[in-house]
Design a protein around this motif. Structure first.
Motif, PDB file in Angstrom:
ATOM      1  N   ASN A  56       0.855  -1.184   0.000  1.00  0.00           N
ATOM      2  CA  ASN A  56       0.000   0.000   0.000  1.00  0.00           C
ATOM      3  C   ASN A  56       0.897   1.242   0.000  1.00  0.00           C
ATOM      4  O   ASN A  56       1.658   1.467   0.938  1.00  0.00           O
ATOM      5  N   CYS A  65       0.468   3.690   3.025  1.00  0.00           N
ATOM      6  CA  CYS A  65       0.982   3.122   4.270  1.00  0.00           C
ATOM      7  C   CYS A  65       2.504   3.063   4.260  1.00  0.00           C
ATOM      8  O   CYS A  65       3.152   3.318   5.275  1.00  0.00           O
ATOM      9  N   LYS A 108      -3.881   4.154   9.749  1.00  0.00           N
ATOM     10  CA  LYS A 108      -4.129   4.489   8.353  1.00  0.00           C
ATOM     11  C   LYS A 108      -5.009   3.437   7.685  1.00  0.00           C
ATOM     12  O   LYS A 108      -5.965   3.766   6.976  1.00  0.00           O
ATOM     13  N   LYS A 145      -8.608   3.722   8.947  1.00  0.00           N
ATOM     14  CA  LYS A 145      -9.290   4.896   8.385  1.00  0.00           C
ATOM     15  C   LYS A 145      -9.592   4.716   6.901  1.00  0.00           C
ATOM     16  O   LYS A 145     -10.626   5.167   6.405  1.00  0.00           O
ATOM     17  N   GLN A 146      -8.699   4.033   6.165  1.00  0.00           N
ATOM     18  CA  GLN A 146      -8.963   3.749   4.761  1.00  0.00           C
ATOM     19  C   GLN A 146     -10.159   2.817   4.613  1.00  0.00           C
ATOM     20  O   GLN A 146     -11.035   3.047   3.782  1.00  0.00           O
ATOM     21  N   ILE A 154     -13.751   3.706   2.757  1.00  0.00           N
ATOM     22  CA  ILE A 154     -14.257   2.899   1.648  1.00  0.00           C
ATOM     23  C   ILE A 154     -15.645   2.357   1.968  1.00  0.00           C
ATOM     24  O   ILE A 154     -16.550   2.391   1.141  1.00  0.00           O
ATOM     25  N   TYR A 214     -11.776   1.128  -3.980  1.00  0.00           N
ATOM     26  CA  TYR A 214     -10.472   1.651  -3.579  1.00  0.00           C
ATOM     27  C   TYR A 214      -9.676   2.078  -4.801  1.00  0.00           C
ATOM     28  O   TYR A 214      -9.532   1.336  -5.768  1.00  0.00           O
ATOM     29  N   ASP A 260      -5.934   3.598  -5.686  1.00  0.00           N
ATOM     30  CA  ASP A 260      -4.607   3.827  -5.123  1.00  0.00           C
ATOM     31  C   ASP A 260      -4.109   5.249  -5.363  1.00  0.00           C
ATOM     32  O   ASP A 260      -3.375   5.807  -4.559  1.00  0.00           O
ATOM     33  N   SER A 264      -7.617  13.318  -1.807  1.00  0.00           N
ATOM     34  CA  SER A 264      -8.772  14.022  -1.254  1.00  0.00           C
ATOM     35  C   SER A 264      -8.743  15.482  -1.661  1.00  0.00           C
ATOM     36  O   SER A 264      -7.685  16.077  -1.847  1.00  0.00           O
TER      37      SER A 264
END
Length: 119
Positions: A66, A69, A93, A96-97, A101, A108, A110, A114
């Protein structure tokens, strides 16, 4: 992923990712008594132990695959902090992801940025 949905009741009880992190016991707590005794900040561990353990094990693979991350992990380790502390940040992280989602209903992405993030 199934355990995450089961342990959080499908994310229905939480309004924000921060509430979910508190439920998992991943938020920092500062131990302080008066003005002279300052303890090290640690995670609270007041929360769901199964969820916390699950996220910690997932954070190892998240650091490899990720991008968000891995960036957090590398940044914290570069500051001279411990690797375990960086893995806890990765757990936050990931949680929260997953919350974002699940609540948004979007797939998702990648490369998603935001609109609240400014660069």
């Amino acid at each position: 992923a199934l355990m995450l949905v089961v342990l959080t009741d499908g994310f229905e009880r939480f309004k924000s990712g921060s509430e979910l992190c508190s439920y998992a016991g991943l938020t920092p707590i500062i131990r302080q008594s008066g003005t002279s005794i300052n303890g090290r900040a640690r995670i609270s561990k007041i929360g769901n132990q199964k969820l916390r353990n699950l996220l910690f094990m997932c954070s190892f693979n998240a650091c490899k695959y990720n991008k968000a991350c891995k960036a957090i992990y590398d940044r914290i380790v570069a500051k001279g902090k411990s690797k375990k502390l960086a893995l806890i940040a990765v757990c936050n992280k990931l949680l929260k992801q997953a919350f974002a989602i699940a609540k948004s209903g979007l797939i998702y992405d990648d490369g998603y940025r935001s609109v609240l993030v400014r660069n």
